[in-house]
Design a protein around this motif. Structure first.
Motif, PDB file in Angstrom:
ATOM      1  N   ARG A  20       0.820  -1.208   0.000  1.00  0.00           N
ATOM      2  CA  ARG A  20       0.000   0.000   0.000  1.00  0.00           C
ATOM      3  C   ARG A  20       0.855   1.259   0.000  1.00  0.00           C
ATOM      4  O   ARG A  20       0.489   2.264  -0.604  1.00  0.00           O
ATOM      5  CB  ARG A  20      -0.980  -0.020   1.163  1.00  0.00           C
ATOM      6  N   LEU A  21       2.006   1.213   0.638  1.00  0.00           N
ATOM      7  CA  LEU A  21       2.925   2.351   0.581  1.00  0.00           C
ATOM      8  C   LEU A  21       3.425   2.545  -0.852  1.00  0.00           C
ATOM      9  O   LEU A  21       3.543   3.671  -1.331  1.00  0.00           O
ATOM     10  CB  LEU A  21       4.100   2.141   1.534  1.00  0.00           C
ATOM     11  N   ARG A  22       3.700   1.445  -1.555  1.00  0.00           N
ATOM     12  CA  ARG A  22       4.120   1.539  -2.958  1.00  0.00           C
ATOM     13  C   ARG A  22       3.002   2.121  -3.811  1.00  0.00           C
ATOM     14  O   ARG A  22       3.244   2.922  -4.711  1.00  0.00           O
ATOM     15  CB  ARG A  22       4.534   0.168  -3.486  1.00  0.00           C
ATOM     16  N   ILE A  23       1.775   1.716  -3.539  1.00  0.00           N
ATOM     17  CA  ILE A  23       0.628   2.231  -4.290  1.00  0.00           C
ATOM     18  C   ILE A  23       0.481   3.731  -4.068  1.00  0.00           C
ATOM     19  O   ILE A  23       0.275   4.496  -5.016  1.00  0.00           O
ATOM     20  CB  ILE A  23      -0.666   1.473  -3.921  1.00  0.00           C
ATOM     21  N   LEU A  24       0.593   4.179  -2.817  1.00  0.00           N
ATOM     22  CA  LEU A  24       0.491   5.619  -2.539  1.00  0.00           C
ATOM     23  C   LEU A  24       1.560   6.390  -3.299  1.00  0.00           C
ATOM     24  O   LEU A  24       1.285   7.442  -3.888  1.00  0.00           O
ATOM     25  CB  LEU A  24       0.579   5.890  -1.037  1.00  0.00           C
ATOM     26  N   SER A  25       2.782   5.883  -3.309  1.00  0.00           N
ATOM     27  CA  SER A  25       3.856   6.545  -4.043  1.00  0.00           C
ATOM     28  C   SER A  25       3.544   6.582  -5.533  1.00  0.00           C
ATOM     29  O   SER A  25       3.687   7.615  -6.183  1.00  0.00           O
ATOM     30  CB  SER A  25       5.188   5.821  -3.807  1.00  0.00           C
ATOM     31  N   LEU A  26       3.099   5.463  -6.081  1.00  0.00           N
ATOM     32  CA  LEU A  26       2.787   5.369  -7.504  1.00  0.00           C
ATOM     33  C   LEU A  26       1.679   6.342  -7.896  1.00  0.00           C
ATOM     34  O   LEU A  26       1.757   7.020  -8.921  1.00  0.00           O
ATOM     35  CB  LEU A  26       2.375   3.931  -7.832  1.00  0.00           C
ATOM     36  N   LEU A  27       0.659   6.438  -7.057  1.00  0.00           N
ATOM     37  CA  LEU A  27      -0.499   7.271  -7.383  1.00  0.00           C
ATOM     38  C   LEU A  27      -0.308   8.742  -7.023  1.00  0.00           C
ATOM     39  O   LEU A  27      -1.207   9.545  -7.214  1.00  0.00           O
ATOM     40  CB  LEU A  27      -1.753   6.709  -6.712  1.00  0.00           C
ATOM     41  N   THR A  28       0.857   9.107  -6.535  1.00  0.00           N
ATOM     42  CA  THR A  28       1.181  10.515  -6.309  1.00  0.00           C
ATOM     43  C   THR A  28       1.399  11.202  -7.654  1.00  0.00           C
ATOM     44  O   THR A  28       1.017  12.346  -7.842  1.00  0.00           O
ATOM     45  CB  THR A  28       2.444  10.650  -5.436  1.00  0.00           C
ATOM     46  N   ALA A  29       2.008  10.502  -8.587  1.00  0.00           N
ATOM     47  CA  ALA A  29       2.376  11.090  -9.871  1.00  0.00           C
ATOM     48  C   ALA A  29       1.246  11.101 -10.883  1.00  0.00           C
ATOM     49  O   ALA A  29       1.209  11.966 -11.750  1.00  0.00           O
ATOM     50  CB  ALA A  29       3.572  10.333 -10.455  1.00  0.00           C
ATOM     51  N   GLU A  30       0.348  10.129 -10.813  1.00  0.00           N
ATOM     52  CA  GLU A  30      -0.729  10.047 -11.793  1.00  0.00           C
ATOM     53  C   GLU A  30      -1.847   9.164 -11.271  1.00  0.00           C
ATOM     54  O   GLU A  30      -1.625   8.294 -10.440  1.00  0.00           O
ATOM     55  CB  GLU A  30      -0.219   9.496 -13.123  1.00  0.00           C
ATOM     56  N   ALA A  31      -3.040   9.409 -11.788  1.00  0.00           N
ATOM     57  CA  ALA A  31      -4.182   8.559 -11.453  1.00  0.00           C
ATOM     58  C   ALA A  31      -4.068   7.270 -12.257  1.00  0.00           C
ATOM     59  O   ALA A  31      -3.654   7.293 -13.422  1.00  0.00           O
ATOM     60  CB  ALA A  31      -5.485   9.272 -11.781  1.00  0.00           C
ATOM     61  N   MET A  32      -4.412   6.155 -11.621  1.00  0.00           N
ATOM     62  CA  MET A  32      -4.323   4.864 -12.299  1.00  0.00           C
ATOM     63  C   MET A  32      -5.499   3.987 -11.899  1.00  0.00           C
ATOM     64  O   MET A  32      -6.035   4.114 -10.796  1.00  0.00           O
ATOM     65  CB  MET A  32      -3.016   4.155 -11.941  1.00  0.00           C
ATOM     66  N   SER A  33      -5.829   3.063 -12.780  1.00  0.00           N
ATOM     67  CA  SER A  33      -6.855   2.063 -12.488  1.00  0.00           C
ATOM     68  C   SER A  33      -6.202   0.872 -11.790  1.00  0.00           C
ATOM     69  O   SER A  33      -4.969   0.766 -11.741  1.00  0.00           O
ATOM     70  CB  SER A  33      -7.503   1.593 -13.789  1.00  0.00           C
ATOM     71  N   ALA A  34      -7.022  -0.027 -11.288  1.00  0.00           N
ATOM     72  CA  ALA A  34      -6.498  -1.235 -10.643  1.00  0.00           C
ATOM     73  C   ALA A  34      -5.654  -2.039 -11.619  1.00  0.00           C
ATOM     74  O   ALA A  34      -4.597  -2.573 -11.247  1.00  0.00           O
ATOM     75  CB  ALA A  34      -7.644  -2.075 -10.094  1.00  0.00           C
ATOM     76  N   ALA A  35      -6.084  -2.135 -12.871  1.00  0.00           N
ATOM     77  CA  ALA A  35      -5.317  -2.890 -13.870  1.00  0.00           C
ATOM     78  C   ALA A  35      -3.946  -2.264 -14.094  1.00  0.00           C
ATOM     79  O   ALA A  35      -2.936  -2.970 -14.201  1.00  0.00           O
ATOM     80  CB  ALA A  35      -6.098  -2.960 -15.185  1.00  0.00           C
ATOM     81  N   GLU A  36      -3.885  -0.940 -14.147  1.00  0.00           N
ATOM     82  CA  GLU A  36      -2.610  -0.250 -14.348  1.00  0.00           C
ATOM     83  C   GLU A  36      -1.698  -0.415 -13.134  1.00  0.00           C
ATOM     84  O   GLU A  36      -0.490  -0.632 -13.284  1.00  0.00           O
ATOM     85  CB  GLU A  36      -2.855   1.231 -14.645  1.00  0.00           C
ATOM     86  N   VAL A  37      -2.262  -0.329 -11.937  1.00  0.00           N
ATOM     87  CA  VAL A  37      -1.478  -0.538 -10.716  1.00  0.00           C
ATOM     88  C   VAL A  37      -0.943  -1.965 -10.694  1.00  0.00           C
ATOM     89  O   VAL A  37       0.225  -2.201 -10.371  1.00  0.00           O
ATOM     90  CB  VAL A  37      -2.314  -0.230  -9.453  1.00  0.00           C
ATOM     91  N   ALA A  38      -1.791  -2.915 -11.057  1.00  0.00           N
ATOM     92  CA  ALA A  38      -1.378  -4.325 -11.075  1.00  0.00           C
ATOM     93  C   ALA A  38      -0.189  -4.530 -12.016  1.00  0.00           C
ATOM     94  O   ALA A  38       0.787  -5.191 -11.652  1.00  0.00           O
ATOM     95  CB  ALA A  38      -2.549  -5.213 -11.491  1.00  0.00           C
ATOM     96  N   ARG A  39      -0.248  -3.950 -13.204  1.00  0.00           N
ATOM     97  CA  ARG A  39       0.859  -4.081 -14.166  1.00  0.00           C
ATOM     98  C   ARG A  39       2.125  -3.398 -13.645  1.00  0.00           C
ATOM     99  O   ARG A  39       3.218  -3.950 -13.730  1.00  0.00           O
ATOM    100  CB  ARG A  39       0.471  -3.500 -15.523  1.00  0.00           C
TER     101      ARG A  39
END
Length: 189
Positions: A20-39
């Motif tokens: 979840r910490l990785r997800i928060l970092s990833l979604l700081t830069a851009e909005a993403m869908s679950a499929a994009e986060v998964a990839r």
């Protein structure tokens, strides 16, 4: 009487997980869908969806948009670290869990560390209250500066960085309103 905010505890518990910490970092830069986060994080779609829901349910993520995909609706989530959030105070066990999750995430990042400019610091000391407030202001500004400037992975002209801070008052010195801190100026944009 326990004055711990149940919502703050829920937020802290939801973020006290390395993925979840990785997800928060990833979604700081851009909005993403679950499929994009998964990839991006090499997760299953179901796992990414689960973690996104957990973070959204406690208010850590906002839904930036929804789009129709193959007869369904894909939500695009975003993390805005500069938004106003309620007090994050919670019990020591929850704060320790968050610190452990952060340590696991920092260790993962260190395996990918490049040579070059870096900073690391550790300190337990007694300092004047004014110095403490100034240090917290600077840490707050640096955090907001980096979050506001975050760009999607691989954007030309960007550098991949990691920044983690933890700063708190210890017992044994001044407490109460004498050491409370509110940022003194707007974070740089």
């Amino acid at each position: 009487m326990d004055q711990t905010d149940p919502a703050a505890v829920a937020r802290l518990r939801a973020t006290a997980h390395p993925v979840r910490l990785r997800i928060l970092s990833l979604l700081t830069a851009e909005a993403m869908s679950a499929a994009e986060v998964a990839r991006a994080l090499d997760l299953t779609h179901a796992n990414a969806s689960y973690h996104l829901r957990q973070l959204h349910d406690v208010g850590e993520l906002v839904i930036e948009s929804e789009e129709k995909v193959r007869g369904g609706v894909a939500k695009r989530y975003r993390y805005d670290a500069t938004r106003e959030v309620p007090d994050r105070s919670s019990g020591i066990d929850d704060r320790i869990s968050y610190a452990r999750a952060t340590a696991v995430e920092v260790e993962r990042r260190l395996h990918d560390a490049a040579r070059g400019a870096a900073s690391s610091s550790d300190l337990e000391a007694w300092v004047p209250v004014e110095t403490w407030h100034r240090a917290l202001d600077l840490l707050h500004q640096a955090s907001h500066l980096l979050h506001a400037a975050a760009r999607p992975a691989g954007t030309p002209g960007t550098v991949h960085v990691s920044a983690t801070t933890t700063a708190f008052t210890m017992t044994g010195g001044l407490d109460g309103e004498d050491v409370r801190w509110t940022p003194t100026e707007e974070a740089p944009r």
